[in-house]
Motif scaffolding. Structure first.
Motif, mmCIF file in Angstrom:
data_model
loop_
_atom_site.group_PDB
_atom_site.id
_atom_site.type_symbol
_atom_site.label_atom_id
_atom_site.label_comp_id
_atom_site.label_asym_id
_atom_site.label_seq_id
_atom_site.Cartn_x
_atom_site.Cartn_y
_atom_site.Cartn_z
ATOM 1 N N GLN A 221 0.827 -1.191 0.000
ATOM 2 C CA GLN A 221 0.000 0.000 0.000
ATOM 3 C C GLN A 221 0.870 1.253 0.000
ATOM 4 O O GLN A 221 1.923 1.295 0.627
ATOM 5 C CB GLN A 221 -0.908 0.038 1.227
ATOM 6 N N GLN A 222 0.393 2.271 -0.683
ATOM 7 C CA GLN A 222 1.073 3.549 -0.685
ATOM 8 C C GLN A 222 0.848 4.225 0.660
ATOM 9 O O GLN A 222 -0.244 4.137 1.218
ATOM 10 C CB GLN A 222 0.536 4.421 -1.810
ATOM 11 N N PRO A 223 1.848 4.923 1.195
ATOM 12 C CA PRO A 223 1.663 5.585 2.491
ATOM 13 C C PRO A 223 0.499 6.582 2.477
ATOM 14 O O PRO A 223 -0.191 6.752 3.471
ATOM 15 C CB PRO A 223 2.993 6.275 2.765
ATOM 16 N N GLU A 224 0.278 7.258 1.338
ATOM 17 C CA GLU A 224 -0.826 8.212 1.248
ATOM 18 C C GLU A 224 -2.166 7.525 1.494
ATOM 19 O O GLU A 224 -3.010 8.037 2.227
ATOM 20 C CB GLU A 224 -0.837 8.906 -0.127
ATOM 21 N N SER A 225 -2.341 6.370 0.893
ATOM 22 C CA SER A 225 -3.586 5.616 1.051
ATOM 23 C C SER A 225 -3.770 5.144 2.488
ATOM 24 O O SER A 225 -4.865 5.224 3.050
ATOM 25 C CB SER A 225 -3.581 4.413 0.092
ATOM 26 N N VAL A 226 -2.689 4.651 3.084
ATOM 27 C CA VAL A 226 -2.728 4.200 4.478
ATOM 28 C C VAL A 226 -3.123 5.355 5.392
ATOM 29 O O VAL A 226 -3.981 5.225 6.265
ATOM 30 C CB VAL A 226 -1.365 3.607 4.901
ATOM 31 N N ALA A 227 -2.496 6.516 5.181
ATOM 32 C CA ALA A 227 -2.748 7.678 6.041
ATOM 33 C C ALA A 227 -4.185 8.167 5.910
ATOM 34 O O ALA A 227 -4.841 8.468 6.913
ATOM 35 C CB ALA A 227 -1.768 8.800 5.700
ATOM 36 N N VAL A 228 -4.691 8.261 4.693
ATOM 37 C CA VAL A 228 -6.066 8.733 4.490
ATOM 38 C C VAL A 228 -7.058 7.772 5.127
ATOM 39 O O VAL A 228 -7.990 8.198 5.825
ATOM 40 C CB VAL A 228 -6.367 8.935 2.986
ATOM 41 N N THR A 229 -6.878 6.478 4.927
ATOM 42 C CA THR A 229 -7.779 5.485 5.527
ATOM 43 C C THR A 229 -7.729 5.565 7.045
ATOM 44 O O THR A 229 -8.764 5.523 7.719
ATOM 45 C CB THR A 229 -7.409 4.066 5.050
ATOM 46 N N PHE A 230 -6.546 5.697 7.601
ATOM 47 C CA PHE A 230 -6.360 5.791 9.045
ATOM 48 C C PHE A 230 -7.116 6.991 9.617
ATOM 49 O O PHE A 230 -7.860 6.874 10.586
ATOM 50 C CB PHE A 230 -4.861 5.903 9.338
ATOM 51 N N GLY B 120 -22.051 12.160 15.164
ATOM 52 C CA GLY B 120 -21.905 11.659 13.804
ATOM 53 C C GLY B 120 -20.969 12.548 13.011
ATOM 54 O O GLY B 120 -20.993 13.775 13.149
ATOM 55 N N TYR B 121 -20.125 11.922 12.185
ATOM 56 C CA TYR B 121 -19.125 12.639 11.418
ATOM 57 C C TYR B 121 -19.055 12.054 10.015
ATOM 58 O O TYR B 121 -19.128 10.845 9.845
ATOM 59 C CB TYR B 121 -17.738 12.514 12.078
ATOM 60 N N ASN B 122 -18.898 12.925 9.029
ATOM 61 C CA ASN B 122 -18.795 12.483 7.649
ATOM 62 C C ASN B 122 -17.709 13.294 6.950
ATOM 63 O O ASN B 122 -17.883 14.495 6.725
ATOM 64 C CB ASN B 122 -20.146 12.655 6.940
ATOM 65 N N VAL B 123 -16.603 12.636 6.617
ATOM 66 C CA VAL B 123 -15.497 13.305 5.932
ATOM 67 C C VAL B 123 -15.907 13.561 4.487
ATOM 68 O O VAL B 123 -16.437 12.680 3.816
ATOM 69 C CB VAL B 123 -14.219 12.441 5.982
ATOM 70 N N ARG B 124 -15.675 14.773 4.020
ATOM 71 C CA ARG B 124 -15.960 15.118 2.626
ATOM 72 C C ARG B 124 -14.821 14.594 1.747
ATOM 73 O O ARG B 124 -13.692 15.071 1.829
ATOM 74 C CB ARG B 124 -16.099 16.626 2.463
ATOM 75 N N ASN B 125 -15.148 13.627 0.898
ATOM 76 C CA ASN B 125 -14.132 12.986 0.046
ATOM 77 C C ASN B 125 -13.349 13.985 -0.793
ATOM 78 O O ASN B 125 -12.125 13.861 -0.923
ATOM 79 C CB ASN B 125 -14.781 11.963 -0.885
ATOM 80 N N ASP B 126 -14.024 14.968 -1.362
ATOM 81 C CA ASP B 126 -13.364 15.910 -2.261
ATOM 82 C C ASP B 126 -12.493 16.937 -1.538
ATOM 83 O O ASP B 126 -11.821 17.733 -2.184
ATOM 84 C CB ASP B 126 -14.392 16.612 -3.153
ATOM 85 N N SER B 127 -12.483 16.904 -0.216
ATOM 86 C CA SER B 127 -11.704 17.893 0.540
ATOM 87 C C SER B 127 -10.352 17.358 1.006
ATOM 88 O O SER B 127 -9.509 18.127 1.466
ATOM 89 C CB SER B 127 -12.490 18.334 1.786
ATOM 90 N N ILE B 128 -10.119 16.078 0.883
ATOM 91 C CA ILE B 128 -8.933 15.461 1.475
ATOM 92 C C ILE B 128 -7.672 15.782 0.672
ATOM 93 O O ILE B 128 -7.641 15.632 -0.545
ATOM 94 C CB ILE B 128 -9.111 13.932 1.588
ATOM 95 N N ALA B 129 -6.653 16.232 1.398
ATOM 96 C CA ALA B 129 -5.324 16.465 0.827
ATOM 97 C C ALA B 129 -4.330 15.676 1.655
ATOM 98 O O ALA B 129 -4.434 15.628 2.890
ATOM 99 C CB ALA B 129 -4.981 17.950 0.847
ATOM 100 N N VAL B 130 -3.374 15.032 1.008
ATOM 101 C CA VAL B 130 -2.379 14.235 1.721
ATOM 102 C C VAL B 130 -1.013 14.419 1.078
ATOM 103 O O VAL B 130 -0.901 14.510 -0.144
ATOM 104 C CB VAL B 130 -2.780 12.736 1.769
ATOM 105 N N SER B 131 0.012 14.508 1.926
ATOM 106 C CA SER B 131 1.392 14.533 1.437
ATOM 107 C C SER B 131 2.240 13.729 2.413
ATOM 108 O O SER B 131 2.039 13.797 3.621
ATOM 109 C CB SER B 131 1.909 15.967 1.318
#
Length: 165
Positions: free
Chosen positions: A39-48, A102-113
Motif C-alpha cells: 500500500q502507498q503511504p498516502e492511502s494508508v494515512a487517508v484510511t487511518f 456523527g461525522y462524515n469526511v468530505r471525500n473531495d476535501s482530502i489532501a495528503v502529502s
C-alpha cells in the motif's frame, strides 16, 4: 441527524441507511492495522484518518479505545505538546458531553502529502452532536489536519482543527 446517517433506524429502514449510535463494536478490532507493504503511504494515512474521525461517533468505550491505539505517547495537540493520557481525558469529556455523535469526511476535501515516513492529511468534515439528557444538539463543518507517523502501526503525532463559522 439524518443528513449524516446518525439516526435510530426505523423497523422498515435498511440497516445500511442508518448509523446506530448505541452499537457496540468489538473493541478487539480497535488496534491499528499493520501497514501492507504494497500500500502507498498516502492511502494508508487517508484510511487511518478517515476511520479515526468517522469512528468518533461510535460508543464511548470503542471511540476511546481507538483513540488510545491511534495517538503517539506525546502529540502536538492543537498547538501544544500533550501526553496521551491528557488527550484521552479530553476525548472522554467531549464524548460524555455529547453522547450521540456523527461525522462524515468530505471525500473531495482530502489532501495528503507524505515524506520520511510521515504523512499529513487534511480536509473537511460535517458533524452533528446530540445530548438527549440536556435536549441539546449542534451541527456544523470543521477543518482537520493530522500528521501521522507511518509504520507497522501508524500513530498520530500532530492534530489541529477548527470548527468553521
Amino acid at each position: 441527524m439524518a443528513e449524516l446517517r446518525v439516526t435510530n433506524a426505523a423497523a422498515n429502514q435498511p440497516q445500511a441507511d442508518a448509523l446506530h449510535v448505541s452499537t457496540t463494536p468489538d473493541p478487539a478490532s480497535v488496534s491499528a492495522p499493520a501497514t501492507d507493504a504494497r500500500q502507498q503511504p498516502e492511502s494508508v494515512a487517508v484510511t487511518f484518518v478517515r476511520d479515526l474521525i468517522e469512528h468518533h461517533g461510535d460508543n464511548n468505550d470503542f471511540a476511546l479505545a481507538q483513540a488510545q491505539a491511534s495517538y503517539a505517547p506525546t502529540v502536538d495537540y492543537h498547538g501544544k505538546l500533550t501526553n496521551l493520557s491528557s488527550i484521552i481525558e479530553d476525548k472522554r469529556s467531549y464524548y460524555q458531553r455529547w453522547p450521540e455523535r456523527g461525522y462524515n469526511v468530505r471525500n473531495d476535501s482530502i489532501a495528503v502529502s507524505c515524506a520520511n515516513d510521515r504523512c499529513k492529511v487534511s480536509g473537511i468534515y460535517d458533524w452533528i452532536v446530540r445530548s438527549p439528557s440536556t435536549h441539546k444538539q449542534e451541527k456544523g463543518v470543521a477543518d482537520f489536519s493530522y500528521t501521522i507517523s507511518i509504520g507497522p502501526y501508524p500513530k498520530i503525532i500532530a492534530e489541529t482543527g477548527d470548527v468553521r463559522p
